[in-house]
Design an enzyme around this catalytic site. Sequence first.
Site, PDB file in Angstrom:
ATOM      1  N   ASN A 124       0.858  -1.189   0.000  1.00 25.01           N
ATOM      2  CA  ASN A 124       0.000   0.000   0.000  1.00 25.01           C
ATOM      3  C   ASN A 124       0.890   1.233   0.000  1.00 25.01           C
ATOM      4  O   ASN A 124       2.051   1.170   0.433  1.00 25.01           O
ATOM      5  CB  ASN A 124      -0.891   0.002   1.250  1.00 25.01           C
ATOM      6  CG  ASN A 124      -1.856   1.179   1.255  1.00 25.01           C
ATOM      7  OD1 ASN A 124      -2.435   1.529   0.208  1.00 25.01           O
ATOM      8  ND2 ASN A 124      -2.042   1.806   2.408  1.00 25.01           N
ATOM      9  N   HIS A 126       0.858   5.198   1.409  1.00 30.82           N
ATOM     10  CA  HIS A 126       0.126   6.050   2.350  1.00 30.82           C
ATOM     11  C   HIS A 126       0.801   7.420   2.402  1.00 30.82           C
ATOM     12  O   HIS A 126       2.025   7.501   2.566  1.00 30.82           O
ATOM     13  CB  HIS A 126       0.110   5.401   3.741  1.00 30.82           C
ATOM     14  CG  HIS A 126      -0.647   6.222   4.729  1.00 30.82           C
ATOM     15  ND1 HIS A 126      -2.029   6.275   4.741  1.00 30.82           N
ATOM     16  CD2 HIS A 126      -0.229   7.060   5.705  1.00 30.82           C
ATOM     17  CE1 HIS A 126      -2.418   7.100   5.694  1.00 30.82           C
ATOM     18  NE2 HIS A 126      -1.349   7.588   6.293  1.00 30.82           N
ATOM     19  N   SER A 153       4.853   6.944   2.434  1.00 35.21           N
ATOM     20  CA  SER A 153       5.432   5.639   2.780  1.00 35.21           C
ATOM     21  C   SER A 153       4.798   4.547   1.923  1.00 35.21           C
ATOM     22  O   SER A 153       3.590   4.564   1.680  1.00 35.21           O
ATOM     23  CB  SER A 153       5.124   5.279   4.245  1.00 35.21           C
ATOM     24  OG  SER A 153       5.488   6.316   5.132  1.00 35.21           O
ATOM     25  N   ASP A 162      -2.884   1.071   7.954  1.00 32.67           N
ATOM     26  CA  ASP A 162      -1.671   1.870   7.720  1.00 32.67           C
ATOM     27  C   ASP A 162      -0.564   1.529   8.722  1.00 32.67           C
ATOM     28  O   ASP A 162       0.285   2.374   9.024  1.00 32.67           O
ATOM     29  CB  ASP A 162      -1.974   3.380   7.771  1.00 32.67           C
ATOM     30  CG  ASP A 162      -3.054   3.780   6.774  1.00 32.67           C
ATOM     31  OD1 ASP A 162      -3.074   3.216   5.666  1.00 32.67           O
ATOM     32  OD2 ASP A 162      -3.872   4.649   7.107  1.00 32.67           O
TER      33      ASP A 162
HETATM   34  C1  GRF Z   1      -2.615   8.782  -2.827  1.00 34.09           C
HETATM   35  O1  GRF Z   1      -2.379  10.005  -2.217  1.00 34.09           O
HETATM   36  C2  GRF Z   1      -2.159   7.650  -1.941  1.00 34.09           C
HETATM   37  O2  GRF Z   1      -1.104   7.996  -1.123  1.00 34.09           O
HETATM   38  C3  GRF Z   1      -3.386   7.371  -1.129  1.00 34.09           C
HETATM   39  O3  GRF Z   1      -4.471   7.600  -1.987  1.00 34.09           O
HETATM   40  C4  GRF Z   1      -4.093   8.518  -2.998  1.00 34.09           C
HETATM   41  C5  GRF Z   1      -4.418   7.907  -4.314  1.00 34.09           C
HETATM   42  O4  GRF Z   1      -4.228   8.794  -5.382  1.00 34.09           O
HETATM   43  N1  GRF Z   1      -3.343   6.034  -0.608  1.00 34.09           N
HETATM   44  P1  GRF Z   1      -4.314   8.273  -6.878  1.00 34.09           P
HETATM   45  O5  GRF Z   1      -5.708   7.649  -7.053  1.00 34.09           O
HETATM   46  O6  GRF Z   1      -3.220   7.296  -7.100  1.00 34.09           O
HETATM   47  O7  GRF Z   1      -4.185   9.515  -7.724  1.00 34.09           O
END
Ligand code: GRF
Length: 245
Positions: A124, A126, A153, A162
Amino acid sequence: MSEATDTLNGFEAEQASTPRVVVLISGSGSNLQALIDAQSYDELGGEIVAVISNKADAYGLKRARDAGIEAVALPHREYDSREAFDGALIKVIERHEPDLVVLAGFMRILTPRFVQRFYGRMLNIHPSLLPAYQGLHTHARALADGVSEHGVSVHFVSEELDGGPVVVQAAVDVTSEDTEDSLQQKVQSREHLIYPIAVRWFLEGRLTLGARGPTLDGTPLPPQGLRLSHADAAEELDEDLEDDA
Ligand code: GRF
């Protein structure tokens, strides 16, 4: 055996060994796009075989289709419970036989059964320097706290939201001029650099999650993962990103 058959066998063997990735999204899919772009430059170490969204109107599904990748909408609202949805999701994912499941803005809390199914092969991203700011609204919370450094991260997914073992982080400076939007943009530019790198490490077999935590090339990673600077990322990608800095 004819030459043509030999060639075909060689081709099939090569295809069969390409690691397979399934990406889960809920929205824009800019991280998905970074992964698609890395794949198109042969820098992903594998192939994205399907993109699945719990929202039928997610823009990321169009990005997938445009790249010729199977795009699947699996609306969670059509299921009576979280368990039922996650069960259906497991089936769709497993149909694609992935080596790695990549969560890229997938805005769902996962059931323990789902996490256990893909434990050690699910990443994932985050938008914070974990363990700081788990959960939502990370940029607003960082600004409200007046921190001078924020970031992103990549971590293996565990049952704690997370909270799984961190693989890699990238930091950005926070200035007095920053707004939630500007900070989000800065952090996202780092997301798009580090996520393809972490995915490639995994697909090349360099990154693994063992009983004692994640290792890269056999070396245990520090508790907050590796810190990748912009220059490190450029070196990893073997590109001159100076113009972009
Ligand atoms: C990103 O900011 C990621 O860190 C979080 O969700 C957002 C997704 O953005 N988990 P995208 O759909 O990849 O533009």
